[in-house]
Scaffold this motif. Sequence first.
Motif, PDB file in Angstrom:
ATOM      1  N   ASP A  14       0.857  -1.046  -0.026  1.00 20.19           N
ATOM      2  CA  ASP A  14      -0.135   0.154   0.042  1.00 20.19           C
ATOM      3  C   ASP A  14       0.899   1.267  -0.164  1.00 20.19           C
ATOM      4  OD1 ASP A  14      -2.788   1.353   0.555  1.00 20.19           O
ATOM      5  OD2 ASP A  14      -1.675   2.013   1.987  1.00 20.19           O
ATOM      6  N   ARG A  15       1.907   1.248   0.646  1.00 17.02           N
ATOM      7  CA  ARG A  15       2.898   2.403   0.693  1.00 17.02           C
ATOM      8  C   ARG A  15       3.424   2.603  -0.599  1.00 17.02           C
ATOM      9  NH1 ARG A  15       8.021   4.123   1.108  1.00 17.02           N
ATOM     10  NH2 ARG A  15       8.406   5.872   2.539  1.00 17.02           N
ATOM     11  N   ARG A  16       3.732   1.522  -1.434  1.00 19.01           N
ATOM     12  CA  ARG A  16       4.188   1.649  -2.720  1.00 19.01           C
ATOM     13  C   ARG A  16       3.207   2.262  -3.707  1.00 19.01           C
ATOM     14  NH1 ARG A  16       5.231  -3.347  -3.347  1.00 19.01           N
ATOM     15  NH2 ARG A  16       7.123  -3.469  -2.145  1.00 19.01           N
ATOM     16  N   ARG A  17       1.961   2.069  -3.396  1.00 22.66           N
ATOM     17  CA  ARG A  17       0.965   2.598  -4.179  1.00 22.66           C
ATOM     18  C   ARG A  17       0.588   4.061  -4.118  1.00 22.66           C
ATOM     19  NH1 ARG A  17      -1.515  -2.512  -3.224  1.00 22.66           N
ATOM     20  NH2 ARG A  17      -2.551  -1.501  -1.652  1.00 22.66           N
ATOM     21  N   VAL A  18       0.792   4.376  -2.734  1.00 23.62           N
ATOM     22  CA  VAL A  18       0.691   5.640  -2.338  1.00 23.62           C
ATOM     23  C   VAL A  18       1.715   6.640  -3.024  1.00 23.62           C
ATOM     24  CG1 VAL A  18       0.654   7.314  -0.102  1.00 23.62           C
ATOM     25  CG2 VAL A  18      -0.668   5.235  -0.223  1.00 23.62           C
ATOM     26  N   THR A  19       2.775   6.200  -2.843  1.00 27.05           N
ATOM     27  CA  THR A  19       4.214   6.907  -3.310  1.00 27.05           C
ATOM     28  C   THR A  19       4.139   6.994  -4.827  1.00 27.05           C
ATOM     29  OG1 THR A  19       5.533   5.108  -3.046  1.00 27.05           O
ATOM     30  CG2 THR A  19       5.522   6.324  -1.159  1.00 27.05           C
ATOM     31  N   ALA A  20       3.652   5.938  -5.355  1.00 25.67           N
ATOM     32  CA  ALA A  20       3.602   5.935  -6.946  1.00 25.67           C
ATOM     33  C   ALA A  20       2.543   7.003  -7.437  1.00 25.67           C
ATOM     34  CB  ALA A  20       3.333   4.439  -7.393  1.00 25.67           C
ATOM     35  N   GLU A  21       1.555   7.301  -6.549  1.00 28.63           N
ATOM     36  CA  GLU A  21       0.546   8.290  -7.179  1.00 28.63           C
ATOM     37  C   GLU A  21       1.196   9.798  -7.266  1.00 28.63           C
ATOM     38  OE1 GLU A  21      -2.684   7.596  -4.595  1.00 28.63           O
ATOM     39  OE2 GLU A  21      -3.193   5.783  -5.257  1.00 28.63           O
ATOM     40  N   GLN A  22       2.073   9.864  -6.211  1.00 30.42           N
ATOM     41  CA  GLN A  22       2.747  11.286  -6.515  1.00 30.42           C
ATOM     42  C   GLN A  22       3.637  11.427  -7.588  1.00 30.42           C
ATOM     43  OE1 GLN A  22       4.743  11.627  -2.364  1.00 30.42           O
ATOM     44  NE2 GLN A  22       2.992  10.635  -1.374  1.00 30.42           N
ATOM     45  N   THR A  23       3.204  11.529  -8.851  1.00 29.19           N
ATOM     46  CA  THR A  23       3.972  11.522 -10.050  1.00 29.19           C
ATOM     47  C   THR A  23       4.560  12.828 -10.114  1.00 29.19           C
ATOM     48  OG1 THR A  23       2.016  12.182 -11.171  1.00 29.19           O
ATOM     49  CG2 THR A  23       2.487   9.774 -11.179  1.00 29.19           C
ATOM     50  N   ALA A  24       3.978  14.053  -9.667  1.00 35.07           N
ATOM     51  CA  ALA A  24       4.537  15.150  -9.677  1.00 35.07           C
ATOM     52  C   ALA A  24       5.871  15.878  -9.117  1.00 35.07           C
ATOM     53  CB  ALA A  24       3.397  16.341  -9.546  1.00 35.07           C
ATOM     54  N   ILE A  25       6.070  14.618  -7.689  1.00 35.76           N
ATOM     55  CA  ILE A  25       7.144  14.835  -6.844  1.00 35.76           C
ATOM     56  C   ILE A  25       8.286  13.893  -7.200  1.00 35.76           C
ATOM     57  CG2 ILE A  25       7.826  14.711  -4.639  1.00 35.76           C
ATOM     58  CD1 ILE A  25       4.967  15.280  -4.020  1.00 35.76           C
ATOM     59  N   PRO A  26       9.749  14.374  -7.311  1.00 35.29           N
ATOM     60  CA  PRO A  26      10.817  13.252  -7.514  1.00 35.29           C
ATOM     61  C   PRO A  26      10.508  12.214  -6.774  1.00 35.29           C
ATOM     62  CG  PRO A  26      11.370  15.589  -7.826  1.00 35.29           C
ATOM     63  CD  PRO A  26      10.104  15.744  -6.916  1.00 35.29           C
ATOM     64  N   GLU A  27      11.024  10.954  -7.221  1.00 34.14           N
ATOM     65  CA  GLU A  27      10.948   9.837  -6.447  1.00 34.14           C
ATOM     66  C   GLU A  27      11.557   9.867  -5.167  1.00 34.14           C
ATOM     67  OE1 GLU A  27      11.396   4.815  -7.078  1.00 34.14           O
ATOM     68  OE2 GLU A  27      11.622   6.478  -8.867  1.00 34.14           O
TER      69      GLU A  27
END
Length: 813
Positions: free
Chosen positions: A261-274
């Motif tokens: 779930d954390r991986r999905r949440v961070t993957a949604e932040q496409t406008a922010i550098p990884e």
Amino acid sequence: MSLLHPALLFGLGLAVIPILLHLLLRAKPKRLIFPALRLIQQNRRQNVRRLQLRHLWLLLLRILVILLIVVALTRPSLPAANYSLVWYEWLALALTVGFGVGGYLGVLAVWRRKPWPRHLLLTRRTMLRGGIGATVALLLLLAVGRPYARRVSAEIKDPAPIIADNVPAAAVYLFDTSPGMSYRQGNQNRLQAAQQIGRDHLGRFPSGSKVAVASSHETSSPAFSLDLQAARSRIDAQEIKIGAVTLNERLRTALMAHEDDRRRVTAEQTAIPEEKRQDRFLREIYLFTDLTRTAWRGEVSSLLRDELERLKSVSLYLIDVGEPAPTNVGITSVRLSRETIPAGSSVRVDVVLSTVGSIKPEQTIEFFLGGQDGKLVERGQQTVSVESGVERSLSFDVPPFVGRYQQGEIRISGSDPLAIDDIGYFTVQTLPRLKLLIVAENRSVAHYWQSVIDTIAAAKIADFQSEFQPADQLRDADFKSFDVVCLINVASPDEVTWTRLHDYVEGGGGLGVFLGANNSAGILKLRGNLIDAVAYNSDKAQRVLPARLIASLPLLPPQTMDVRNAGHPFLGRLEELGALTEIGAIETYRFWKVEAQESGVVVARFGGPQGFPALIERRFGRGRVMMMTTAVDRVENAEWNDFVGTPWYFIFADQLSQYLSQQASLRCNLLAGDEVALPVARDPKLRRVIVRMPDFKQRTHDIPADSKQLLLRDLSAVGSYRVDSADVDFDDHTGFSLNLPSAESDLRRLDKRELDTLLGEGRYTLNRDPGSLQRSVNSGRMGQEMYSALVALLVIIFATEQFTATWFYRTDE
């Protein structure tokens, strides 16, 4: 450190008030007209020094009171650590304070013996207090404060995040639904208590939080949902299940769910550098359990501990709803002397009781059997003396009955907190006659085996019907009309026979191959009791047999069979009957050396360094083949072992025939969660059945056309089951019973050391009520709040200030 109300730090400026008051309200010198002016001036200097020290102490205490009030109101919190003093820090504190008090009293006692004026003694006493106080403070800083700071700093691995109390959380509610959670305390069982705590805590989550609800009997990964009302419904729907997954595995599944779930949440932040993406949720797992050991995997494993160490951002809260001192009397074992019997035979039921806690010294055990109308009727009872922690055994007899099967119950009279193990269930079945085809070169070779089978049938130990057929007529035999085919020293079956035997076994038949004659190669064939290894090693034969024949050899010195593989079901049954040790002690003088196929399983070997195979099994299709590499017959001048003619020979022949048939070896008394295999009527063919469960539910099962067994899985309710034909024109009935695994009556709990081994020391918090849970959650989210400690320190400092203001300014008499 984080602050709940950081704006209140501006109140620290109020600390200047005591300083201003100290400067403005200083005592002003008064002019006095007195002749002894020199004496007055000397006293004045002594008093001023003393008062200056006292004023300084009072000033510092008042400043400290205001500072503590302001800091306490800001509600500071620190990273999680053990902020209390440990034993050696308490020891250093006590020694330092003792040194200060002892030094002060000792010096003061010496001074009082000196002929000093009183005003000089008072002045020096005041200075001594200040010096001793400063020295003690310095020693406390070095001996207690410095080690304390280093220890706490080492425990704080990561700084506490500055988190607002409205950050949403992603939580997994994991409920232990093992049978031990049905233990009743007060007016609710342990699962109901866990559900109540879970519902109450659910309303404390910040807005935007999401919750996944899972239980120990599920295998799928928990799914998060923003709908907290749906989570509440899932909590209410939890129920006791048997055959649960261990909590070790379920916790690992919950951790993996958080990671995904954390991986999905961070993957949604496409406008922010990884590298700058952050999780928007606090990660938490709430495990509601009674801490009984049976819910956890017994062997020590570091997998869970390693996962918890790796995923430090996931907080783990254990909610202990168990009973610290449980009381229980339970039925932990129900065994029958035979589960399938010939019609008109009786059977013995052996029961084992286990006890724990403060129990009544005498217990009444009741015995019930099903009547003609299906209702249970009491057929007897026994009163037994029991002792806590000691198992107690007793037996009941099931008399001969009419019908296909008989079901019954063993009950503990009265009640205790764990009711699920107060009843034991059993089923006894009668099966159609088991037909055996015995094949040998002549009747004398098959004499011993067939006579044993007939003796067993006459004694109604099992319902066998044997038929002998010479080997030269084997090609035309109707294998399908027999349950088991036994080949005893058959010389040379042809390829057509092997092909027909292959089809027979593949369709579910049982084949026993016994090698008790010499190799015919190079030997004059006499009496037809010689084996042609070439015929047994042909391609057609090897499609059936579990091993290739090499040669018949003597065993020098004689060897016994190693039958310690009691995990095999055939040997396990012999062990239950008490025959395994005796069979393993019988000496063998001659055997066939064989080479087992890859698909063959060596069930038993002969002793000695080479360990030649003695029993080899092969399964294919729906049937099974068992090869024995020594004799089961006794032909003149051809003794191979001391086995033939012993009492254990009878048991071996009986159990091997039942094992190969798969019907007579039917298990109709199993544990909840086990797979149930029931034989299917062959004529006419049964196609569909209705399974009637003990919880009054029922379900329909279709039977494949080529199947000889009805397989039932995922049965978790304990009790007696009925299986009836779904076709009204086909009268077929059978039954079976499922009991609670004995481990579920074990109410021993995990202690702190075992939890640390499983989860890692300091990686979890243990809570027993909603209040302690909320405090732990607040500490986990915001850090360890210091409000209560600061208020306690404030009270101490304020009391010291009051004491100083009154006692230090009292009139020195």
